[in-house]
Design a protein around this motif. Structure first.
Motif, short mmCIF file in Angstrom:
data_model
loop_
_atom_site.label_atom_id
_atom_site.label_comp_id
_atom_site.label_asym_id
_atom_site.label_seq_id
_atom_site.Cartn_x
_atom_site.Cartn_y
_atom_site.Cartn_z
N MET A 175 0.83 -1.20 0.00
CA MET A 175 0.00 0.00 0.00
C MET A 175 0.87 1.26 0.00
SD MET A 175 -3.22 -1.01 0.12
CE MET A 175 -4.18 0.37 0.74
N LEU A 176 0.35 2.30 -0.64
CA LEU A 176 0.99 3.61 -0.62
C LEU A 176 0.08 4.55 0.18
CD1 LEU A 176 3.28 5.47 -1.83
CD2 LEU A 176 1.56 6.12 -3.55
N TYR A 177 0.68 5.30 1.09
CA TYR A 177 -0.08 6.22 1.94
C TYR A 177 0.32 7.66 1.62
CZ TYR A 177 -1.11 1.97 4.51
OH TYR A 177 -1.53 0.71 4.84
N ARG A 178 -0.68 8.51 1.51
CA ARG A 178 -0.44 9.93 1.22
C ARG A 178 -0.92 10.76 2.41
NH1 ARG A 178 -3.49 14.28 -1.39
NH2 ARG A 178 -5.25 12.84 -1.58
N ARG A 179 -0.01 11.52 2.99
CA ARG A 179 -0.36 12.41 4.09
C ARG A 179 -0.55 13.83 3.56
NH1 ARG A 179 3.84 13.09 8.92
NH2 ARG A 179 5.03 14.07 7.22
N ALA A 226 -5.00 6.08 1.53
CA ALA A 226 -4.32 4.84 1.14
C ALA A 226 -4.67 4.47 -0.30
CB ALA A 226 -4.69 3.70 2.07
N TYR A 227 -3.68 3.96 -1.03
CA TYR A 227 -3.82 3.53 -2.42
C TYR A 227 -3.10 2.20 -2.58
CZ TYR A 227 -4.65 8.56 -2.61
OH TYR A 227 -5.11 9.82 -2.37
N ASP A 228 -3.46 1.46 -3.63
CA ASP A 228 -2.82 0.16 -3.84
C ASP A 228 -1.32 0.31 -4.08
OD1 ASP A 228 -5.34 -0.90 -3.63
OD2 ASP A 228 -5.61 -1.19 -5.79
N ASN A 229 -0.93 1.32 -4.86
CA ASN A 229 0.47 1.57 -5.20
C ASN A 229 0.55 2.94 -5.87
OD1 ASN A 229 -0.46 1.09 -7.91
ND2 ASN A 229 -0.15 -1.11 -7.54
N ARG A 230 1.73 3.32 -6.33
CA ARG A 230 1.92 4.65 -6.94
C ARG A 230 1.06 4.79 -8.21
NH1 ARG A 230 3.69 9.88 -6.12
NH2 ARG A 230 5.28 9.04 -4.74
N ASN A 259 0.51 20.77 2.40
CA ASN A 259 1.69 19.99 2.07
C ASN A 259 1.29 18.53 1.98
OD1 ASN A 259 4.69 19.67 1.81
ND2 ASN A 259 4.36 18.43 3.63
N GLU A 260 1.94 17.77 1.11
CA GLU A 260 1.68 16.34 1.06
C GLU A 260 2.99 15.58 0.91
OE1 GLU A 260 -0.91 15.43 -2.23
OE2 GLU A 260 0.72 15.45 -3.70
N ASP A 261 3.01 14.38 1.50
CA ASP A 261 4.13 13.48 1.32
C ASP A 261 3.61 12.05 1.35
OD1 ASP A 261 3.54 13.61 4.01
OD2 ASP A 261 5.46 14.47 4.58
N PHE A 262 4.48 11.10 0.97
CA PHE A 262 4.05 9.73 0.74
C PHE A 262 4.85 8.77 1.62
CE2 PHE A 262 2.88 12.12 -2.95
CZ PHE A 262 1.65 11.59 -3.33
N PHE A 263 4.19 7.67 2.04
CA PHE A 263 4.80 6.69 2.93
C PHE A 263 4.42 5.28 2.47
CE2 PHE A 263 3.98 10.51 5.32
CZ PHE A 263 5.10 10.68 6.12
N SER A 305 4.20 1.30 4.43
CA SER A 305 4.13 0.73 5.76
C SER A 305 5.36 -0.12 6.07
CB SER A 305 2.87 -0.12 5.90
OG SER A 305 2.84 -0.79 7.15
N THR A 306 5.79 -0.11 7.32
CA THR A 306 6.88 -0.97 7.76
C THR A 306 6.36 -2.22 8.48
OG1 THR A 306 7.09 0.25 9.84
CG2 THR A 306 8.44 0.98 7.98
N GLY A 307 5.03 -2.41 8.49
CA GLY A 307 4.43 -3.59 9.13
C GLY A 307 3.13 -3.21 9.81
N ASN A 308 2.30 -4.23 10.12
CA ASN A 308 1.03 -3.92 10.76
C ASN A 308 1.09 -3.99 12.28
OD1 ASN A 308 0.85 -6.67 11.49
ND2 ASN A 308 -0.42 -7.18 9.72
N TYR A 309 2.17 -4.54 12.85
CA TYR A 309 2.41 -4.54 14.29
C TYR A 309 1.24 -5.10 15.08
CZ TYR A 309 6.27 -1.70 12.75
OH TYR A 309 7.38 -1.26 12.09
N GLY A 310 0.68 -6.19 14.55
CA GLY A 310 -0.36 -6.90 15.28
C GLY A 310 -1.75 -6.33 15.10
#
Length: 251
Positions: free
Chosen positions: A1-5, A54-58, A92-96, A98-103
């Motif tokens: 997933m791609l996340y946009r803040r 959230a988006y599937d990818n870029r 402002n916007e930036d993209f992230f 995920s590094t994991g769902n952490y449970g």
């Protein structure tokens, strides 16, 4: 997933106006074209608003963004903004990624209601963010409420109708978005059906036979829920993907 803040700096007096604009234009347009809203936050001073999408990818993000900018709703939103004081000071916007769902489970639990009146007509809604189809009213389960309580709350919020909720008719899993929806039969007991902006733009009791379901409910994943609630004495199960729609399993 791609996340946009997306972050906005606002004057506190413009917070309510911005929120109305967000719910009327930004949110429905994003959802209609395939984005998911992870959450929206504001600081205590109401000077900064942050939304995470959230988006599937870029590539999916770029497709969604292009579709939104070409949409009629986007043009309407820009015209409406001209009648307002500046909604925000800066953004402002930036993209992230995920590094994991952490449970934490990525699954979302939702409910929906097949609600009939004394004449046997079925309650359908047309949502702002899915205005290509009618569907049964419903939404996400909130913390601390039972499934049937959630159906009653969503009905009232979306349609103005109070109802008694009966048996479950089906469980439906959207593999793409992680939403698991449970559908219940019910009977309207009071209230007058009416759109509840900004969530619903049309609400009505509809009289149709089984062959006419597709005239109202245009998306197959929603039409099957109506068919199951009308015709089955057992609990149906269905899993599917969207964008494009593909039925994976049904029993």
């Amino acid at each position: 997933m791609l996340y946009r803040r997306k972050t906005y700096t606002v004057e506190p007096v413009m917070y309510e106006t911005f929120t109305h604009f967000f719910h009327t234009y930004l949110l429905p347009n994003q959802l209609t074209h395939g984005a998911q809203l992870v959450g929206r936050w504001v600081n205590e001073e109401r000077t900064e608003i942050m939304a995470m999408w959230a988006y599937d990818n870029r590539a999916h993000y770029e497709t969604v963004d292009a579709s939104i900018r070409a949409s009629e709703m986007h043009a309407e939103a820009q015209n409406y903004r001209k009648s307002l004081a500046p909604l925000f000071i800066s953004s402002n916007e930036d993209f992230f990624t995920s590094t994991g769902n952490y449970g934490q489970s990525p699954q979302i639990v939702a409910v929906s209601g097949y609600i009939v009146n004394e004449e046997g007509h079925v309650l359908l809604v047309r949502n702002n963010h899915r205005n290509d189809t009618y569907e049964m009213p419903g939404g996400r389960l909130e913390l601390g409420e039972s499934l049937k309580e959630a159906v009653k709350r969503e009905l009232l919020e979306e349609t103005g109708i109070h109802a008694e909720i009966g048996d479950m008719t089906g469980v439906y899993q959207n593999i793409t978005s992680g939403v698991i929806c449970m559908v219940f039969r019910g009977r309207a007991v009071s209230g007058v059906p009416a759109a509840q902006p900004p969530e619903t733009i049309d609400v009505q009791f509809v009289d149709f036979d089984i062959a006419q379901v597709g005239d109202w409910v245009k998306r197959p994943q929603f039409a099957s829920r109506v068919d199951d609630a009308r015709n089955s004495d057992t609990i149906a199960y269905e899993s599917y993907e969207v964008r494009p729609y593909r039925l994976i399993e049904r029993s």
